[in-house]
Design a protein around this motif. Structure first.
Motif, PDB file in Angstrom:
ATOM      1  N   GLN A 101      -5.450   5.054   4.100  1.00 35.28           N
ATOM      2  CA  GLN A 101      -6.771   4.448   4.249  1.00 35.28           C
ATOM      3  C   GLN A 101      -6.693   3.168   5.083  1.00 35.28           C
ATOM      4  O   GLN A 101      -7.576   2.889   5.902  1.00 35.28           O
ATOM      5  CB  GLN A 101      -7.364   4.145   2.868  1.00 35.28           C
ATOM      6  N   ASN A 130     -11.158   7.073  -1.880  1.00 39.99           N
ATOM      7  CA  ASN A 130     -11.033   5.612  -1.927  1.00 39.99           C
ATOM      8  C   ASN A 130      -9.735   5.189  -2.604  1.00 39.99           C
ATOM      9  O   ASN A 130      -9.695   4.245  -3.399  1.00 39.99           O
ATOM     10  CB  ASN A 130     -12.238   5.003  -2.663  1.00 39.99           C
ATOM     11  N   TRP A 131      -8.657   5.910  -2.284  1.00 41.91           N
ATOM     12  CA  TRP A 131      -7.355   5.609  -2.870  1.00 41.91           C
ATOM     13  C   TRP A 131      -6.696   4.489  -2.051  1.00 41.91           C
ATOM     14  O   TRP A 131      -6.585   4.594  -0.837  1.00 41.91           O
ATOM     15  CB  TRP A 131      -6.476   6.856  -2.862  1.00 41.91           C
ATOM     16  N   PRO A 132      -6.258   3.405  -2.690  1.00 45.37           N
ATOM     17  CA  PRO A 132      -5.719   2.260  -1.952  1.00 45.37           C
ATOM     18  C   PRO A 132      -4.306   2.512  -1.423  1.00 45.37           C
ATOM     19  O   PRO A 132      -3.329   1.905  -1.874  1.00 45.37           O
ATOM     20  CB  PRO A 132      -5.734   1.143  -3.001  1.00 45.37           C
ATOM     21  N   SER A 151      -1.916  12.365   4.075  1.00 43.21           N
ATOM     22  CA  SER A 151      -2.975  12.036   3.114  1.00 43.21           C
ATOM     23  C   SER A 151      -3.982  11.037   3.679  1.00 43.21           C
ATOM     24  O   SER A 151      -4.652  10.345   2.916  1.00 43.21           O
ATOM     25  CB  SER A 151      -2.349  11.459   1.844  1.00 43.21           C
ATOM     26  N   LEU A 152      -4.088  10.941   5.002  1.00 44.60           N
ATOM     27  CA  LEU A 152      -4.972   9.941   5.610  1.00 44.60           C
ATOM     28  C   LEU A 152      -6.428  10.174   5.226  1.00 44.60           C
ATOM     29  O   LEU A 152      -7.127   9.264   4.771  1.00 44.60           O
ATOM     30  CB  LEU A 152      -4.811   9.956   7.128  1.00 44.60           C
ATOM     31  N   MET A 194      -6.422   4.218   8.695  1.00 48.88           N
ATOM     32  CA  MET A 194      -7.688   4.673   9.255  1.00 48.88           C
ATOM     33  C   MET A 194      -8.619   3.504   9.560  1.00 48.88           C
ATOM     34  O   MET A 194      -9.290   3.477  10.602  1.00 48.88           O
ATOM     35  CB  MET A 194      -8.360   5.637   8.279  1.00 48.88           C
ATOM     36  N   SER A 195      -8.677   2.519   8.669  1.00 49.59           N
ATOM     37  CA  SER A 195      -9.542   1.363   8.903  1.00 49.59           C
ATOM     38  C   SER A 195      -9.049   0.506  10.064  1.00 49.59           C
ATOM     39  O   SER A 195      -9.837  -0.211  10.686  1.00 49.59           O
ATOM     40  CB  SER A 195      -9.636   0.520   7.628  1.00 49.59           C
ATOM     41  N   SER A 200       0.557   5.501  -1.761  1.00 47.78           N
ATOM     42  CA  SER A 200       0.566   6.764  -1.012  1.00 47.78           C
ATOM     43  C   SER A 200       1.741   7.635  -1.428  1.00 47.78           C
ATOM     44  O   SER A 200       1.624   8.865  -1.536  1.00 47.78           O
ATOM     45  CB  SER A 200       0.643   6.479   0.495  1.00 47.78           C
ATOM     46  N   TYR A 244       0.795  -1.233   0.000  1.00 45.85           N
ATOM     47  CA  TYR A 244       0.000   0.000   0.000  1.00 45.85           C
ATOM     48  C   TYR A 244       0.826   1.282   0.000  1.00 45.85           C
ATOM     49  O   TYR A 244       0.354   2.317  -0.455  1.00 45.85           O
ATOM     50  CB  TYR A 244      -0.933   0.025   1.222  1.00 45.85           C
ATOM     51  N   GLU A 268      -7.112  10.014   1.220  1.00 47.23           N
ATOM     52  CA  GLU A 268      -7.229   8.667   0.671  1.00 47.23           C
ATOM     53  C   GLU A 268      -8.577   8.048   1.010  1.00 47.23           C
ATOM     54  O   GLU A 268      -9.124   7.277   0.218  1.00 47.23           O
ATOM     55  CB  GLU A 268      -6.097   7.793   1.208  1.00 47.23           C
ATOM     56  N   LYS A 269      -9.097   8.387   2.170  1.00 45.69           N
ATOM     57  CA  LYS A 269     -10.407   7.856   2.557  1.00 45.69           C
ATOM     58  C   LYS A 269     -11.508   8.455   1.692  1.00 45.69           C
ATOM     59  O   LYS A 269     -12.430   7.747   1.247  1.00 45.69           O
ATOM     60  CB  LYS A 269     -10.670   8.163   4.035  1.00 45.69           C
TER      61      LYS A 269
END
Length: 317
Positions: free
Chosen positions: A272, A266-268, A258-259, A275-276, A96, A92, A262-263
């Protein structure tokens, strides 16, 4: 130089040890974890898993095991993703990095150009307009700008895709794949650039205002040099020196800034995933990412000091 590097590396090791202990204790003493929050597991299975992953051991013993494994390149196992933490980083983090490096390039390029022109035309209509736009961009939340751009460019105009990294079901390769990625990253890069543009432009503007008032700038103008050469060759070179110190903060900011973006799109990316991980209490992944940011921070500060020395030989380390 060698003595300085040895001292700085020693300080960096001490700082990272202290940061690792703080990071580990922060998550270790946080109530609950992935196993206790999983309602699908029976109490017997939960206890078994806690023994397997060593979660029933004392905190200091768990920290020693974690650090020992970290020295061997093992930052733990993500229970939520069922993969090693470093493997997830490798999957990932480059996505980023792609977003961050492109937005950083455009941020610095636009900030330098606008900052120089605004300083040269201080208190003009252009300067006032730029300052209003800068303060407006700094005051608007990132999620609002992101949703606004999605509404305008993706929903209304249909010029750009609203999110993701590639089109769903796409099998594009080669240049077609590159074009597809560029189209999908356009909106998040625009948001990240707008968010960073304000403070950096103000920084360059104030530095340029101080520099163009110096005697050597008046001397360069008196010699008949073109104004463009005076500004972008003589003045800008010295105005960039204080900005070099910002490099130390840019390096960790490449991945930590970029947290939310990306959310939204929906950037992988790793943001993200980070955060999940909060909702699932995947502490090994959270600790690994936070430690990664700490490492980038101390490396960035060292690089900024070395770059400042290279840019200005008069500076003593």
């Amino acid at each position: 130089m060698s003595t300085y590097l040895v001292k700085r590396l020693t300080y960096m090791i001490i700082i990272l040890f202290a940061a690792s202990l703080l990071i580990f204790c922060l998550y270790a003493f946080t109530p609950g974890d992935f196993i206790s929050g999983n309602l699908k597991l029976s109490p017997e299975r939960k206890e078994e898993l806690r023994q397997i992953y060593g979660l029933n051991k004392p905190v200091l013993e768990r920290y020693a095991i974690w650090m020992k494994n970290a020295f061997h390149g093992n930052f733990g196992y993500s229970l939520a993703q069922q993969k090693p933490v470093l493997q997830l980083f490798n999957e990932y983090i480059w996505n980023s990095f792609l977003l961050a490096i492109v937005s950083t390039f455009f941020t610095w390029l636009i900030s330098v150009i606008i900052g120089v022109i605004a300083a040269y035309k201080q208190y003009s209509l252009f300067d006032s307009l730029i300052m209003v736009i800068i303060f407006a961009a700094m005051s608007i939340p990132s999620f609002f700008i992101g949703l606004l751009l999605i509404k305008g460019f993706a929903v209304d105009l249909k010029w750009l895709p609203p999110g993701g990294m590639t089109t769903t079901g796409s099998n594009a390769t080669g240049l077609a794949y590159v074009k597809e990625v560029i189209q999908h990253m356009a909106l998040p890069v625009m948001v990240m650039t707008l968010l960073s543009l304000g403070s950096l432009t103000r920084y360059f503007r104030s530095n340029m205002i101080d520099v163009i008032k110096q005697d050597y700038i008046r001397t360069a103008r008196a010699k008949g040099l073109k104004e463009r050469k005076v500004l972008f060759t003589h003045a800008l070179r010295n105005a960039l020196l204080p900005a070099i110190t910002l490099v130390g903060f840019e390096l960790p900011g490449l991945f930590g800034g970029s947290l939310i973006i990306e959310k939204i799109f929906n950037w992988p990316g790793i943001g993200q995933l980070y955060m999940s991980s909060f909702s699932s209490r995947d502490y090994p992944l959270l600790m690994g990412f936070t430690m990664f940011i700490a490492i980038l921070t101390v490396i960035g500060t060292l690089l900024s000091d070395l770059l400042y020395k290279l840019a200005d030989p008069r500076v003593k380390l």
